[in-house]
Design an enzyme around this catalytic site. Structure first.
Site, PDB file in Angstrom:
ATOM      1  N   ASN A 101     -12.399   2.806 -12.399  1.00 55.30           N
ATOM      2  CA  ASN A 101     -11.494   2.682 -10.901  1.00 55.30           C
ATOM      3  C   ASN A 101     -10.747   1.753 -11.215  1.00 55.30           C
ATOM      4  OD1 ASN A 101     -10.364   4.083  -8.814  1.00 55.30           O
ATOM      5  ND2 ASN A 101     -11.297   2.795  -7.286  1.00 55.30           N
ATOM      6  N   HIS A 103      -9.111  -0.585  -7.521  1.00 50.69           N
ATOM      7  CA  HIS A 103      -8.696  -0.685  -6.487  1.00 50.69           C
ATOM      8  C   HIS A 103      -7.736  -1.883  -6.269  1.00 50.69           C
ATOM      9  CE1 HIS A 103      -9.302   0.516  -2.397  1.00 50.69           C
ATOM     10  NE2 HIS A 103      -9.930  -0.350  -1.955  1.00 50.69           N
TER      11      HIS A 103
HETATM   12  C1  GAR Z   1      -2.987   1.795  -7.084  1.00 47.27           C
HETATM   13  O1  GAR Z   1      -2.302   0.158  -5.399  1.00 47.27           O
HETATM   14  C2  GAR Z   1      -4.218   1.897  -6.971  1.00 47.27           C
HETATM   15  O2  GAR Z   1      -5.231   0.476  -6.864  1.00 47.27           O
HETATM   16  C3  GAR Z   1      -4.513   2.680  -5.717  1.00 47.27           C
HETATM   17  O3  GAR Z   1      -3.033   3.153  -5.174  1.00 47.27           O
HETATM   18  C4  GAR Z   1      -1.858   2.991  -6.080  1.00 47.27           C
HETATM   19  C5  GAR Z   1      -1.949   3.978  -6.948  1.00 47.27           C
HETATM   20  O4  GAR Z   1      -0.570   3.609  -7.308  1.00 47.27           O
HETATM   21  N1  GAR Z   1      -6.019   3.501  -5.388  1.00 47.27           N
HETATM   22  C6  GAR Z   1      -7.066   3.140  -4.326  1.00 47.27           C
HETATM   23  O5  GAR Z   1      -6.251   2.678  -3.471  1.00 47.27           O
HETATM   24  C7  GAR Z   1      -8.529   3.854  -4.592  1.00 47.27           C
HETATM   25  N2  GAR Z   1      -8.993   3.406  -3.878  1.00 47.27           N
HETATM   26  P1  GAR Z   1       0.249   4.711  -8.596  1.00 47.27           P
HETATM   27  O6  GAR Z   1      -0.255   5.226  -8.809  1.00 47.27           O
HETATM   28  O7  GAR Z   1       1.568   3.554  -8.569  1.00 47.27           O
HETATM   29  O8  GAR Z   1      -0.782   3.437  -9.630  1.00 47.27           O
END
Ligand code: GAR
Length: 202
Positions: A101, A103
């Protein structure tokens, strides 16, 4: 060649980073979205990668349905890239140290249940930290608490908004670290020893 499934729920910029980076010993074989309207599905289509939609509302046991799909597709590595659905331990019993994952904070700060997407950056700014960043980790039963593979920090600037901080962390950290971690996994260069992840030499 390891078969990779990328799990998404939204825009899919991390998926795009993975699609744009050559992965030694691995290929993105499937994109699975928990949201039928996720732009990430368009990105998969443009890249010629099969996309699947698995919505939480359609399954009494979401993790079981996801696991069945992953096994049917003979997936070796599961990558959560902005995947906003909580899964349960059945997944990690089968895919032990094989779910990664990304984060958008320096874990153990600003993580855990309810801490996702832009909220993470809101919390970091509200706390007043001077550094934030991103973490790529193996996923275990406990939310955002699995062994850390890679981390990178950026400075938080005085006038940052959640959006500007998110952009800096995506560009400078997430889009680099996630493909790098996937590449290392596919080369069998990650060894998990308790909470430590050792990166083996080539
Ligand atoms: C990203 O910043 C990722 O790190 C975060 O959501 C965003 C998705 O962007 N994930 C979390 O917060 C998980 N806990 P994306 O769809 O453009 O990759």
């Amino acid at each position: 060649m390891k078969r990779i499934a990328v799990l998404v729920s939204g825009g899919g910029t991390n998926l795009q980073a993975l699609l744009d980076t050559p992965i030694t010993g691995g290929e993105i074989s499937a994109v699975i979205s928990s949201n039928p309207n996720a732009y990430a599905l368009e990105r998969a289509k443009k890249a010629g990668v099969p996309g699947y939609v698995l919505e939480k509302k359609d399954f009494p046991n979401y993790t079981k349905a996801l696991l069945e799909k992953l096994q049917e597709l003979q997936i070796d590595l599961v990558v959560m890239a902005g995947f906003m659905t909580i899964v349960t331990k059945e997944l990690f019993e089968v895919y032990e140290n094989a779910v990664i994952n990304v984060h958008p904070s320096l874990i153990p700060s600003f993580c855990g249940a309810g801490c996702y997407g832009l909220h993470v950056h809101e919390k970091a700014l509200a706390y007043g930290v001077k550094l934030s960043g991103a973490t790529v980790h193996f996923v275990t039963e406990e939310c955002d608490a699995g062994p850390i593979i890679l981390q990178k920090a950026v400075e938080v600037l005085q006038d940052d908004t959640p959006e500007t901080l998110q952009k800096r962390i995506m560009e400078q950290c997430e889009w680099k670290l996630l493909p790098q971690a996937v590449d290392l996994f596919c080369q069998d260069r990650l060894r998990v020893e308790g909470r430590q992840v050792r990166i083996l030499e080539e």
